[in-house]
Scaffold this motif. Structure first.
Motif, PDB file in Angstrom:
ATOM      1  N   ARG A   1       7.638  18.716  10.359  1.00 22.70           N
ATOM      2  CA  ARG A   1       7.294  17.332   9.977  1.00 22.70           C
ATOM      3  C   ARG A   1       6.935  17.255   8.489  1.00 22.70           C
ATOM      4  O   ARG A   1       7.388  16.363   7.777  1.00 22.70           O
ATOM      5  N   ASN A   2       6.130  18.220   8.036  1.00 23.08           N
ATOM      6  CA  ASN A   2       5.696  18.216   6.632  1.00 23.08           C
ATOM      7  C   ASN A   2       6.871  18.416   5.685  1.00 23.08           C
ATOM      8  O   ASN A   2       6.966  17.764   4.642  1.00 23.08           O
TER       9      ASN A   2
ATOM     10  N   ALA B   1       8.906  15.175   5.545  1.00 22.75           N
ATOM     11  CA  ALA B   1       8.195  14.113   4.823  1.00 22.75           C
ATOM     12  C   ALA B   1       8.191  14.413   3.327  1.00 22.75           C
ATOM     13  O   ALA B   1       8.469  13.546   2.491  1.00 22.75           O
ATOM     14  N   ARG B   2       7.906  15.671   3.004  1.00 27.28           N
ATOM     15  CA  ARG B   2       7.841  16.062   1.604  1.00 27.28           C
ATOM     16  C   ARG B   2       9.206  15.906   0.921  1.00 27.28           C
ATOM     17  O   ARG B   2       9.301  15.414  -0.205  1.00 27.28           O
TER      18      ARG B   2
ATOM     19  N   ARG C   1      11.651  13.869   1.686  1.00 29.74           N
ATOM     20  CA  ARG C   1      11.986  12.460   1.460  1.00 29.74           C
ATOM     21  C   ARG C   1      11.158  11.870   0.322  1.00 29.74           C
ATOM     22  O   ARG C   1      11.677  11.153  -0.539  1.00 29.74           O
TER      23      ARG C   1
ATOM     24  N   ARG D   1       3.558   8.033  -2.725  1.00 26.85           N
ATOM     25  CA  ARG D   1       3.939   8.868  -1.594  1.00 26.85           C
ATOM     26  C   ARG D   1       3.777   8.105  -0.273  1.00 26.85           C
ATOM     27  O   ARG D   1       4.643   8.150   0.594  1.00 26.85           O
TER      28      ARG D   1
ATOM     29  N   LEU E   1       6.944   7.216   2.127  1.00 26.90           N
ATOM     30  CA  LEU E   1       7.033   7.673   3.512  1.00 26.90           C
ATOM     31  C   LEU E   1       7.208   6.493   4.460  1.00 26.90           C
ATOM     32  O   LEU E   1       7.927   6.584   5.458  1.00 26.90           O
TER      33      LEU E   1
ATOM     34  N   ARG F   1      10.407   6.021   6.852  1.00 18.83           N
ATOM     35  CA  ARG F   1      10.336   5.835   8.311  1.00 18.83           C
ATOM     36  C   ARG F   1      11.239   4.687   8.739  1.00 18.83           C
ATOM     37  O   ARG F   1      11.937   4.777   9.741  1.00 18.83           O
TER      38      ARG F   1
ATOM     39  N   HIS G   1      17.641  14.753   8.222  1.00 20.37           N
ATOM     40  CA  HIS G   1      16.299  15.308   8.110  1.00 20.37           C
ATOM     41  C   HIS G   1      16.362  16.423   7.066  1.00 20.37           C
ATOM     42  O   HIS G   1      17.034  17.431   7.320  1.00 20.37           O
TER      43      HIS G   1
END
Lengths: 250, 288
Positions: free
Chosen positions: A35-36, A39-40, A42, A63, A67, A71, B108
């Protein structure tokens, strides 16, 4: 097999229970690693693409916004250069940015810089080519904008803020005021440049971009500013590398 | 254009901050690797820089976006862009990952795991076949860093990679740091893993740095590429090379990027390890 991939995507989105057949421990710390990283990845792509927005808002604000944008609009392609095309419009609607009206237009200029950087290579129109045409032929011709060229006209001091933040102009005490400004972002060779446009130049370039003949574009320029000097206007735009070629009327 | 005429040598991941020094480096046998996804643009300075590098040095294209372990075929548009880059740059090697990153139109930015079932093997065989056919080139497939002990595996990772190579003719890119990270995170022997790899399939080796997870420490290592190669990874590398012989070896760094000279020192260490004198079989590693 789709079941696993669906479940893993659900787990990335926060629903670790979906992955239970393959991962009974819904608190497995490894999930957070994925997940990190995502997220990082993107947030970093958007921060690199919109550096002026990131600088004006601060890292944390940016940031969080990036995020939330990601999403709602996750990237679709592994080549991330085009990612974020919808970010300026999204920012314009983003409630926490309501009191920062300059963010969305600044984001458009950041976007234009990225697009210019990656645009197709193309020659710049040689002023000598235009000089040999007689006036009637020139007015009937169309000047094709360089594929990297992006033309902007703002009602507020967006250009001043952006040009100074990106280092095109010396940093100054900047005021967000209602004062019309134009800017051309273009990459004539390998370096992205940005030049201010006056009202007549902006009107002229937008007409050219939209397919007008030089004669029609000249009319637009005079409509915008009766005092426009067409010769110096066209020369300045040629020097800026705004055009790639002339299409004579056939 | 130069080719790899010095035998298997050591290369470096090319960072934009180092273009000028990379271009000017006189190091014998030096080659560079890039992610093709960063060069899928219509024009501009990035392609011009890579053109200049390629005129001087051999190049490897190391993809992150084919998503070979997705439950769908690789994206045709992405494959076409990859092929255009391969045709432009004539890489001496092309590689991808045993992982997925894109499906149903969402990307992703990570290399995601999957249960190594026979059904997934069939799917990935088909995907690698499709990619190699479209590219007209052989791919090397890289072992991933793993962070989750998934249930439902029917094959071990080495067994899976071996079967994939056998079925598609693809080669293997052995990331020694990934082996180290996965072995630590999942609790298997990195030495046993490396010793079991089919030597003839190995076309390239990767070395990189890792970091302990900020919350879980040494029990959860992150393949962060933000630090020098760990000594334990160098030891594993020496063991692998002693058994399989020299292979083109890349030092990767993607974050916390130091000066070019500092990266070159790591690259030179790999380069020296590949030299014949350095490869006298180690007694404890000569079998295997």
């Amino acid at each position: 097999m789709a079941d696993f991939h669906d479940a893993f995507e659900a787990a990335l989105g926060g629903d670790a229970a979906a992955l239970k057949p393959w991962l009974p421990d819904t608190e497995a710390p490894g999930l957070k690693v994925y997940r990190n990283t995502i997220a990082r990845g993107r947030a970093e792509v958007l921060a690199a693409a919109f550096p002026t927005v990131a600088r004006l808002t601060g890292e944390d604000w940016f940031r969080a916004a990036a995020l939330e944008f990601a999403r709602a609009h996750p990237p679709g392609e592994p080549a991330m250069d085009r990612y974020g095309a919808g970010f300026p419009d999204w920012l314009a609607q983003f409630p926490p940015a309501r009191d920062l009206p300059y963010l969305a237009p600044v984001a458009r200029l950041d976007r234009a810089f990225s697009e210019a950087h990656a645009a197709p290579d193309a020659p710049v129109l040689d002023p000598a080519g235009a000089a040999v045409m007689d006036t009637a032929a020139l007015y009937a011709a169309r000047a094709e904008l360089h594929p990297s060229a992006r033309v902007f006209w703002f009602d507020w001091t967006v250009a001043s803020i952006w040009l100074s933040e990106r280092g095109f102009e010396p940093a100054d005490t900047l005021a967000w005021t209602q004062q019309a400004e134009g800017v051309l972002v273009v990459r004539p060779q390998m370096t992205v440049t940005a030049v201010r446009l006056d009202r007549a130049q902006a009107a002229f370039l937008r007409a050219c971009r939209d397919g007008a003949t030089l004669g029609q574009a000249a009319t637009k320029a005079f409509t915008a500013d009766l005092a426009a000097d067409l010769r110096s206007l066209f020369t300045a735009l040629l020097r800026a590398g705004a055009f790639t070629r002339l299409h004579a009327q056939s | 254009m130069q080719s790899l005429n010095h035998g298997p040598t050591a290369g470096l991941g090319l960072k934009p901050a180092h273009y000028d020094e990379a271009l000017a480096s006189p190091a014998v046998g030096l080659w560079f690797e890039v992610h093709p996804e960063n060069y899928m643009v219509d024009g501009g300075p990035r392609l011009a820089w890579l053109d200049a590098i390629r005129r001087e040095k051999p190049l490897s294209l190391h993809g992150v976006g084919l998503s070979l372990a997705a439950d769908e075929a690789p994206d045709a548009g992405h494959l076409a862009r990859l092929k255009a880059l391969a045709d432009r740059y004539e890489p001496f090697v092309m590689s991808e990952h045993l992982a997925w990153s894109k499906r149903r139109g969402t990307y992703h930015p990570d290399l995601l795991p999957f249960p190594r079932t026979r059904a997934m093997l069939a799917r990935i065989v088909e995907n690698v076949d499709r990619a190699q056919t479209a590219l007209g080139r052989r791919l090397l497939i890289e072992n991933p860093s793993l962070y989750l002990a998934l249930e439902g595996h029917e094959l071990g990772e080495v067994e899976f990679l071996d079967a994939l190579a056998g079925a598609t003719g693809c080669g293997l890119l052995v990331d020694v740091n990934n082996v180290f990270v996965s072995a630590r995170n999942l609790g298997f022997s990195a030495e046993a893993y490396l010793d079991a790899l089919p030597a003839e399939a190995i076309g390239e080796v990767h070395l990189a740095g890792h970091t302990p997870d900020p919350n879980h420490g040494e029990t959860l290592l992150i393949d962060s590429h933000d630090a020098p190669v760990a000594e334990a990874v160098w030891t594993l590398y020496a063991r692998l090379i002693a058994r399989v012989g020299p292979r083109p070896t890349l030092v990767e760094r993607d974050d916390n990027i130091p000066a070019f000279a500092e990266l070159m020192a790591e690259r030179d260490r790999a380069h020296a390890a590949l030299a014949p004198a350095a490869r006298a079989p180690l007694p404890e590693a000569a079998h295997g």
